[in-house]
Motif scaffolding. Structure first.
Motif, PDB file in Angstrom:
ATOM      1  N   ASP A  79       2.317   3.562  -4.218  1.00 21.47           N
ATOM      2  CA  ASP A  79       1.659   4.570  -5.224  1.00 21.47           C
ATOM      3  C   ASP A  79       2.717   5.537  -4.812  1.00 21.47           C
ATOM      4  O   ASP A  79       2.882   6.375  -5.289  1.00 21.47           O
TER       5      ASP A  79
ATOM      6  N   SER B  18       0.498  -0.964   0.242  1.00 25.65           N
ATOM      7  CA  SER B  18       0.012   0.074  -0.146  1.00 25.65           C
ATOM      8  C   SER B  18       0.638   1.290   0.346  1.00 25.65           C
ATOM      9  O   SER B  18       0.614   2.291  -0.115  1.00 25.65           O
TER      10      SER B  18
ATOM     11  N   GLU C  24       5.585   5.422  -6.279  1.00 28.07           N
ATOM     12  CA  GLU C  24       6.179   6.093  -7.866  1.00 28.07           C
ATOM     13  C   GLU C  24       5.969   7.721  -7.687  1.00 28.07           C
ATOM     14  O   GLU C  24       6.851   7.949  -8.511  1.00 28.07           O
ATOM     15  N   GLU C  25       5.614   8.211  -6.701  1.00 30.98           N
ATOM     16  CA  GLU C  25       5.498   9.583  -6.632  1.00 30.98           C
ATOM     17  C   GLU C  25       6.732   9.924  -6.226  1.00 30.98           C
ATOM     18  O   GLU C  25       7.021  11.236  -7.152  1.00 30.98           O
TER      19      GLU C  25
END
Lengths: 188, 214, 253
Positions: free
Chosen positions: B81, B78, B84-85
């Motif tokens: 994400d 989780s 990735e940012e």
């Protein structure tokens, strides 16, 4: 030719250079590709590597003779010396040790301290590769092909390899026969 | 170095509140779950261990032992994400602390190899018998890390303070060492990107790095 | 969410099946006890594995260029027998070069980090490890400079952006005298295409590794001065172009 003179030829021959790692990685790709193409049938991979080496050897000998400028070897012992100190030196920048001669001087071993083709390599852990694959088998073919072009029929195979967990990497080379040219009967 | 400042971890399971027992050995029993994921987030390797510092025995003791393996993987996934940012705003390989999962007091630190593999370290301080929850904290995740450093710092107990500069540095050293071993793995022609790393030698090396730095 | 991997391994670890402190000797007997793990490879009596070899050992090592040429020539010959045409051959060579790109990327960065040289970092005063490229231009400079130098001992010759408004995602890297073309004794026009496809694959691996989805192809563009001149066409995917816009607005370099 004396042994030290042979070494000197190996040391002094100038060649165009390339990054060794590019060679290592390219060879690694070749072997990995073969293992994939032959579905991990390592016996077939060994054979194919030998064949590829043979093709290379037939062209490499000319390059070798041109670069080193050496003439014909007087006997098989000189040939072995030439292979180890000049041939391998020019092309792979290594000088394997020549040893374990048979009493009739027709067989010897090449022991490789270093093998640039096998740098970084770890064999697949599939329970078979370490028993069946000879990673550097192309070298056997190269020897076979290049010596055939100078009238020697030899047989070469690896007997041990550090990639297999052995303590040394050793190739056994045997002279089968000298190839005599057959003269056609009409020739004067 | 043992400055007590307000803890910035929210939720009732906060342990990094102001607890007075400096010599509490359980404080040092940080548990780690380290995983390597491929660029497409396929798991390649994972290992759980505990701190070996300050008398730690190196064995992981997660909060919820029966479900630890699932929880750890869930928490890690989780945070992807956010990874990735972070990947596109921070050009370094070591991305430092990228996420926090307060319900399990888990901190996630990330390292991104140039070829796209992700190293993720989840660190979880142990559950303590008595804990005072401190002031209101952050939301469930923070790219920038926690607002302030927490208590419980004997100077060597990086384990007790997951977001302090010392911890970040220790984790960075750990990641660099794993990276070296990862590159050695990847250089073999028989290793294809996305393959699981099964080598027991690799596992030994990562374990040793964990013991050395964490 | 991915299913928990290696369940059994996880359990063996959390049950203390592997004590982190012990240094396990690499023997098949010992490894057999860990039934969930692979048995491990045999190692020589000096216990040396790839993990013992220093990554920088062969850093400046050189071999005869002919060695590469012979190997590469055989690689191409072998591939030719297994494909059904030039395009297929190019694709295959591209695929063979691709994993090299990934490996060289890691090697390049590892070496810059370990020697703390600022060869890759754009800031001249920086002594920190190099940054992963976040923008197309930085990536292309990485390829044109450090990667080319690692492979061929010199930087590439030109780096250009397509001027056509239809193809803003296209960039070109030019090499006037690609090293890989020398010594290949196959038919000239065919051989040049082949060799270059391998390098194109390497470039593609590097781009993809950095997170820039790309297609790279090689094209002969000989000039009078440079008969072997090759242009590598780098075409970035749409997601990359989108991201470039976002990063540009956000001021990320």
């Amino acid at each position: 030719m004396s042994s030290t003179k042979t070494s000197r030829i190996g040391e002094e021959t100038r060649v165009d250079k390339v990054n060794a790692e590019l060679v290592t990685l390219t060879y690694g790709t070749i072997v990995a590709q073969l293992c994939q193409d032959y579905d991990s049938n390592y016996q077939d991979v060994n054979k194919q590597l030998d064949k590829m080496g043979y093709n290379i050897g037939m062209r490499l000998i000319e390059d070798f003779l041109a670069k080193s400028g050496v003439g014909r070897c007087a006997n098989f012992r000189e040939t072995a010396d030439m292979i180890a100190k000049v041939g391998f030196k020019i092309f792979l920048n290594v000088t394997p040790t020549v040893t374990n001669w048979t009493s009739d001087n027709t067989q010897f071993s090449l022991i490789f301290e270093d093998n640039p083709l096998a740098d970084f390599v770890e064999l697949p852990d599939d329970g078979r590769a370490q028993d069946e694959l000879w990673f550097s088998n192309i070298l056997c073919g190269v020897l076979r092909g290049s010596l055939e072009m100078v009238q020697m029929q030899i047989e070469a195979h690896f007997v041990s390899d550090v990639l297999r967990g052995d303590d040394t990497t050793e190739m056994r080379v045997s002279l089968v026969r000298y190839i005599e040219d057959e003269m056609p009967p009409e020739e004067e | 170095m043992a400055a007590a400042s307000k803890a910035a971890i929210p939720s009732s399971s906060a342990v990094l509140g102001s607890i007075s027992t400096l010599n509490n050995p359980s404080l040092l029993k940080m548990s780690y779950y380290f995983t390597i994921l491929s660029p497409t987030d396929t798991p390649l390797f994972n290992i759980a261990f505990g701190t070996s510092k300050g008398g730690g025995d190196g064995i992981a003791r997660f909060r919820f032992p029966e479900t630890a393996q699932y929880m750890n993987q869930f928490i890690i996934h989780s945070s992807l994400d956010i990874l990735e940012e972070a990947q596109w705003t921070n050009g370094g390989m070591y991305l430092k602390h990228i996420d926090t999962y307060p319900p399990a007091a888990a901190y996630i630190t990330a390292f991104l190899t140039p070829s796209g593999a992700r190293f993720l370290l989840l660190h979880q301080p142990p559950n303590l018998p008595s804990s005072t929850s401190s002031s209101s904290g952050l939301g469930s995740s923070s790219l920038l890390g926690t607002a302030g450093s927490t208590t419980r710092a004997s100077s060597s107990s990086i384990a007790a303070n997951p977001t302090s500069p010392q911890t970040e540095e220790a984790v960075r050293q750990f990641m660099n060492e794993v990276y070296e071993n990862y590159v050695k793995t990847a250089m073999s022609p028989f290793y294809k990107q996305g393959m699981e790393i099964k080598s027991p030698v690799f596992r030994t090396r990562v374990t040793a790095a964990g013991k050395k730095w964490l | 969410m991915a299913a928990p991997p290696r369940h059994a391994t996880m359990q063996s670890i959390s049950n203390g099946g592997i004590a982190p402190g012990t240094d396990r000797p690499q023997t098949q007997q010992t490894q057999a006890q860990l039934s969930q793990q692979s048995p491990g490879l045999r190692v020589p009596s000096n216990r040396k594995t790839i993990y013992d070899r220093h990554l920088n050992r062969s850093r400046n090592a050189e071999l005869s260029r002919a060695s590469f040429a012979f190997l590469f020539g055989e690689m191409v010959t072998y591939a030719q027998r297994r494909v059904t045409g030039i395009q297929d051959l190019e694709k295959r060579l591209n695929e063979q070069g691709y994993p090299l790109g990934l490996r060289l990327l890691d090697l390049l960065f590892y070496r810059s980090t370990s020697t703390s040289s600022s060869a890759l970092s754009s800031s001249s005063t920086s002594s920190s490890p190099p940054n992963r490229p976040l923008r197309i231009i930085t990536l292309l400079h990485l390829i044109h400079g450090p990667l080319w130098r690692l492979l061929f001992g010199r930087a590439a010759d030109a780096l250009e952006h397509s001027v056509s408004p239809d193809t803003p995602n296209e960039y070109m890297i030019t090499d006037n005298d690609p090293m890989v073309n020398t010594y290949i004794s196959a038919p000239r026009d065919m051989s040049m295409l082949n060799c270059a496809a391998y390098v194109a694959g390497i470039i593609e691996g590097v781009c993809d590794g950095c997170g820039f989805e790309t297609k790279v192809s090689a094209h002969n563009q000989p000039t009078e001065l440079w008969p072997s001149r090759t242009v590598f066409l780098v075409r970035f995917g749409d997601p990359v172009m989108e991201r470039e816009k976002v990063l540009e607005r956000a001021g990320v370099k």
